[in-house]
Design an enzyme around this catalytic site. Structure first.
Site, PDB file in Angstrom:
ATOM      1  N   ILE A  75       0.838  -1.203   0.000  1.00  0.00           N
ATOM      2  CA  ILE A  75       0.000   0.000   0.000  1.00  0.00           C
ATOM      3  C   ILE A  75       0.871   1.250   0.000  1.00  0.00           C
ATOM      4  O   ILE A  75       0.651   2.188  -0.782  1.00  0.00           O
ATOM      5  CB  ILE A  75      -0.958  -0.012   1.199  1.00  0.00           C
ATOM      6  CG1 ILE A  75      -1.979  -1.141   1.051  1.00  0.00           C
ATOM      7  CG2 ILE A  75      -1.673   1.333   1.353  1.00  0.00           C
ATOM      8  CD1 ILE A  75      -2.865  -1.359   2.256  1.00  0.00           C
TER       9      ILE A  75
ATOM     10  N   ASP B 120      10.317   2.538   7.194  1.00  0.00           N
ATOM     11  CA  ASP B 120       9.935   1.133   7.309  1.00  0.00           C
ATOM     12  C   ASP B 120      11.015   0.396   8.088  1.00  0.00           C
ATOM     13  O   ASP B 120      12.205   0.702   7.935  1.00  0.00           O
ATOM     14  CB  ASP B 120       9.763   0.508   5.908  1.00  0.00           C
ATOM     15  CG  ASP B 120       8.971  -0.787   5.948  1.00  0.00           C
ATOM     16  OD1 ASP B 120       7.846  -0.801   5.415  1.00  0.00           O
ATOM     17  OD2 ASP B 120       9.466  -1.781   6.517  1.00  0.00           O
TER      18      ASP B 120
ATOM     19  N   ASP C  58      -9.949   5.295   9.899  1.00  0.00           N
ATOM     20  CA  ASP C  58     -10.832   4.264   9.340  1.00  0.00           C
ATOM     21  C   ASP C  58     -10.888   3.018  10.214  1.00  0.00           C
ATOM     22  O   ASP C  58     -11.787   2.191  10.052  1.00  0.00           O
ATOM     23  CB  ASP C  58     -10.329   3.875   7.939  1.00  0.00           C
ATOM     24  CG  ASP C  58     -11.234   2.871   7.246  1.00  0.00           C
ATOM     25  OD1 ASP C  58     -12.442   3.150   7.132  1.00  0.00           O
ATOM     26  OD2 ASP C  58     -10.729   1.800   6.835  1.00  0.00           O
TER      27      ASP C  58
ATOM     28  N   GLU D   6     -13.814  -2.576  17.626  1.00  0.00           N
ATOM     29  CA  GLU D   6     -14.820  -2.409  16.582  1.00  0.00           C
ATOM     30  C   GLU D   6     -15.964  -3.393  16.806  1.00  0.00           C
ATOM     31  O   GLU D   6     -15.733  -4.532  17.211  1.00  0.00           O
ATOM     32  CB  GLU D   6     -14.199  -2.627  15.196  1.00  0.00           C
ATOM     33  CG  GLU D   6     -13.127  -1.596  14.853  1.00  0.00           C
ATOM     34  CD  GLU D   6     -12.531  -1.801  13.464  1.00  0.00           C
ATOM     35  OE1 GLU D   6     -12.953  -2.772  12.782  1.00  0.00           O
ATOM     36  OE2 GLU D   6     -11.658  -1.012  13.061  1.00  0.00           O
TER      37      GLU D   6
ATOM     38  N   HIS E 173     -14.101   1.300   8.989  1.00  0.00           N
ATOM     39  CA  HIS E 173     -13.220   0.238   8.483  1.00  0.00           C
ATOM     40  C   HIS E 173     -13.604  -0.156   7.050  1.00  0.00           C
ATOM     41  O   HIS E 173     -13.818  -1.330   6.732  1.00  0.00           O
ATOM     42  CB  HIS E 173     -13.277  -0.990   9.387  1.00  0.00           C
ATOM     43  CG  HIS E 173     -12.060  -1.864   9.278  1.00  0.00           C
ATOM     44  ND1 HIS E 173     -11.586  -2.608  10.320  1.00  0.00           N
ATOM     45  CD2 HIS E 173     -11.208  -2.111   8.245  1.00  0.00           C
ATOM     46  CE1 HIS E 173     -10.504  -3.281   9.950  1.00  0.00           C
ATOM     47  NE2 HIS E 173     -10.258  -2.990   8.685  1.00  0.00           N
ATOM     48  N   ILE E 174     -13.614   0.837   6.165  1.00  0.00           N
ATOM     49  CA  ILE E 174     -14.026   0.585   4.778  1.00  0.00           C
ATOM     50  C   ILE E 174     -12.896   0.849   3.797  1.00  0.00           C
ATOM     51  O   ILE E 174     -13.127   0.932   2.588  1.00  0.00           O
ATOM     52  CB  ILE E 174     -15.239   1.465   4.400  1.00  0.00           C
ATOM     53  CG1 ILE E 174     -14.916   2.951   4.612  1.00  0.00           C
ATOM     54  CG2 ILE E 174     -16.477   1.042   5.183  1.00  0.00           C
ATOM     55  CD1 ILE E 174     -15.929   3.893   4.008  1.00  0.00           C
ATOM     56  N   GLY E 175     -11.669   0.963   4.311  1.00  0.00           N
ATOM     57  CA  GLY E 175     -10.543   1.261   3.431  1.00  0.00           C
ATOM     58  C   GLY E 175     -10.450   0.335   2.238  1.00  0.00           C
ATOM     59  O   GLY E 175     -10.185   0.768   1.112  1.00  0.00           O
ATOM     60  N   GLY E 176     -10.651  -0.945   2.466  1.00  0.00           N
ATOM     61  CA  GLY E 176     -10.582  -1.918   1.372  1.00  0.00           C
ATOM     62  C   GLY E 176     -11.937  -2.348   0.871  1.00  0.00           C
ATOM     63  O   GLY E 176     -12.032  -3.278   0.070  1.00  0.00           O
TER      64      GLY E 176
END
Length: 630
Positions: A384, A403, A486, A491, A513-516
């Site tokens: 991503i 990273d 998100d 949850e 939680h709708i990123g994907g």
């Protein structure tokens, strides 16, 4: 190789083939006619009435032939089309027909003109095919059928089978009630309702067995078959409203699939998991040690998402349960949302939108900036993060990334040696880190204080990686000018009420939680994960498994494949080969992959085997799971 005292009587249409041949003939003869679809529907209606015994078969045949308006020349084309429409499991078990042809008969109310050439390829000679024959006029037009043939009469199959006077146990395999009547009349011993292509309730209701494919029929009769265990006996449970395509793909492959729209609690799943071979979930269902202990047949868990923290991966490994996820399928969706939210936050779109909704007009450039020329800090430069890097740079942003692994920069992105360096320089910080438990509160008060005053913050990764209280305080104090969140530490399992400390804060975008969660991503996931599941079940491949030694296996034909999962301790491989040698098994190929805890051995063997070899392999010390393919 003949099974003593047993005869097999097959229907043709919708059994050996996936279709009704006269329907296909209608497609040929009616091509180009405006009323084609209407006539075909009428033919299908008449066919079903005859199959279910609701009208006499003679009536059914007469009406259909009249509607067909067919010619002798059309039959060659029909045969060519039927060759492409052999039932899938019939085709894959062609060897059965060749080896047992002396005991196989075809009794059909179809026509020998197209049945004979099809079944001849399955080693069934014309003299064991009993069917109707067409009548033609002098120009070759089909004008009727041989009325003297018993199969042209109502319940003609009874008379036909009775005249054959077959000795031994007679088993009838067909899709219709007209096949069942041979069992009802007492001249067949068993009736198998064949439902691979069509499920006719009247036939199924009266059947001794319902067989969704030929593999099931062969399994019940303990006959040689292409696969060791019928796929219809493999139960798959899909939870959390997994995309319909996943259900369709797995069902079409022949598995028994159940789809539930919601997640299950641990207690519910413990009860539901019994007898399940494959479990498909998204992010809410928790696959715990307790669940796995109750899972008596579980082979695979498919996570239809990126994250796997909801699954006890170590416990799965110890039970020999392979876990697959979808690490790439929804990455583009997440990236696009991140880009959109960065622009929305930078332009203060949400405050302006809220004002309009509240009936206020507030045209202003205050706190509204372009993203061009701003510094974007990407924490986590994986699938991503890298895509986001490219798109952000195309918008004119200067990209910095951090990273823990050594990641190659794309474009003009600049690598930061420490997280603090990235936080110090970024106008926008976006998180894209994994679900490692060590990442809990990865961004907390200390890290927020290292960010620029007035910076923006985006989290589309994992809820537990951010200290929500610290983030809320930073937004209230003005340390941060906005945020898009998100994912949350806690949850709900299903849609409904949800409260968070971030509720009501200005310039804060909150999403559930709708990123994907785009149609494209869910469709891609529903393609990727089932294919991984099927590849493991069908061939033993574990490529891309999250918790298991990865191994890519060649396709194996005309051989048996033994799959042995064991604890990774010295000597197991030697014991496996000792057993195979003791039973005089010839190994045509052998593959091994291990990690610190488990070993996975695949042995391909090119001969028939004594069933005792299976018992011996299962009894080897430190065996976790064993199964046979082919």
């Amino acid at each position: 190789m003949v099974a003593v005292g047993r005869k097999y009587v097959f229907d043709f249409d919708s059994t050996l083939t996936r279709v009704e041949a006269l329907d296909v003939l209608a497609e040929i003869t009616l091509k180009g006619r405006s009323d084609k679809d209407e006539i075909i529907r009428e033919i299908q209606k008449i066919t079903n009435l005859g199959i279910d015994g609701d009208i006499s078969f003679t009536q059914s045949l007469e009406k259909r032939i009249k509607l067909l308006n067919a010619h002798k020349d059309d039959l060659d084309n029909l045969v060519q089309l039927l060759r492409q429409k052999i039932s899938k499991s019939i085709e894959s078990n062609k060897e059965f027909f060749h080896n047992y042809s002396d005991d196989i008969y075809v009794i059909s109310c179809g026509f020998k003109e197209f049945i004979d050439p099809i079944v001849a390829e399955y080693n069934i000679p014309a003299d064991r095919v009993y069917a109707n024959t067409f009548k033609f006029d002098e120009n070759g037009k089909i004008i009727g059928f041989d009325e003297d043939n018993v199969l042209a009469l109502h319940n003609g199959k009874i008379a036909c089978l009775k005249n054959l006077n077959l000795q031994g146990e007679v088993q009838v395999i067909g899709d219709g009630y007209s096949d069942y009547v041979m069992r009802e009349a007492g001249i067949a011993d068993k009736f198998f309702a064949y439902t691979e292509n069509v499920h006719r309730e009247k036939a199924a209701r009266n059947a001794d067995y319902i067989t969704p494919n030929l593999d099931e029929f062969l399994f019940v009769n303990k006959l040689p078959r292409k696969i060791s265990y019928p796929k219809n006996r493999i139960k798959i449970l899909l939870l959390e409203n997994v995309h319909q395509n996943a259900f369709d793909t797995l069902s079409e492959e022949g598995f028994s699939v159940e789809l539930l729209k919601h997640s299950l609690t641990e207690e519910e799943l413990i009860e539901k998991i019994k007898g399940v071979h494959v479990l498909g979930i998204r992010s809410k269902t928790q696959v715990t040690k307790n669940v796995l202990e109750a899972a008596d047949k579980l082979m695979v868990v498919g996570a239809f998402c990126i994250g796997t923290t909801q699954i006890d991966l170590d416990a799965c490994k110890r039970k020999g349960v392979v876990v697959f996820n979808a690490p790439y399928s929804n990455t583009r969706s997440v990236v696009e949302l991140a880009i959109g939210e960065i622009i929305m936050l930078m332009r203060s779109i949400f405050p302006r939108s809220t004002e309009i909704h509240d009936g206020q007009w507030n045209k202003t450039a205050a706190n509204s900036k372009e993203v061009r020329g701003k510094n974007l800090g990407i924490v986590g430069y994986g699938n991503i993060g890298k895509q986001l890097s490219v798109l952000a740079e195309a918008l004119g942003m200067r990209v910095y990334y951090y990273d823990v692994g050594d990641q190659l920069a794309l474009g003009n992105a600049t690598k930061c040696s420490t997280l603090e360096d990235l936080l110090n320089v970024s106008d926008v910080v976006t998180l894209h880190i994994d679900d490692n438990k060590a990442n809990k509160n990865f961004i907390g008060e200390r890290e927020i204080n290292q960010m620029k005053d007035g910076a923006l913050f985006v989290n589309l990764s994992r809820g537990f990686v951010v200290d929500i209280e610290a983030l809320a305080n930073a937004l209230k104090s003005g340390k941060l000018a906005g945020a898009a969140i998100d994912v949350f530490p806690e949850e709900p399992r299903s849609n409904g009420e949800f409260l968070t400390e971030l509720k009501g804060l200005e310039n804060v975008i909150l999403t559930p939680h709708i990123g994907g969660s785009t149609e494209e991503a869910q469709r891609d996931i529903a393609d990727f994960v089932p294919n991984k599941i099927m590849d493991y079940i069908n061939s033993g491949n574990t490529v891309d498994a999250v918790n298991f030694p990865n191994i890519r296996l060649p396709k194996q034909n005309n051989a048996h494949r033994f799959l042995h999962i064991h604890k990774n301790v010295p000597g197991v491989m030697a014991k496996i080969n000792e057993v195979l040698a003791r039973f005089d098994m010839n190994i045509s190929g052998q593959y091994l992959s291990t990690d610190n805890e488990v070993g996975y051995v695949i042995s391909d063997l090119d001969k028939e085997y004594n069933k005792d070899v299976l018992k011996a392999l299962k009894k080897i010390d430190n065996t976790i799971k064993f199964r046979v393919l082919y």
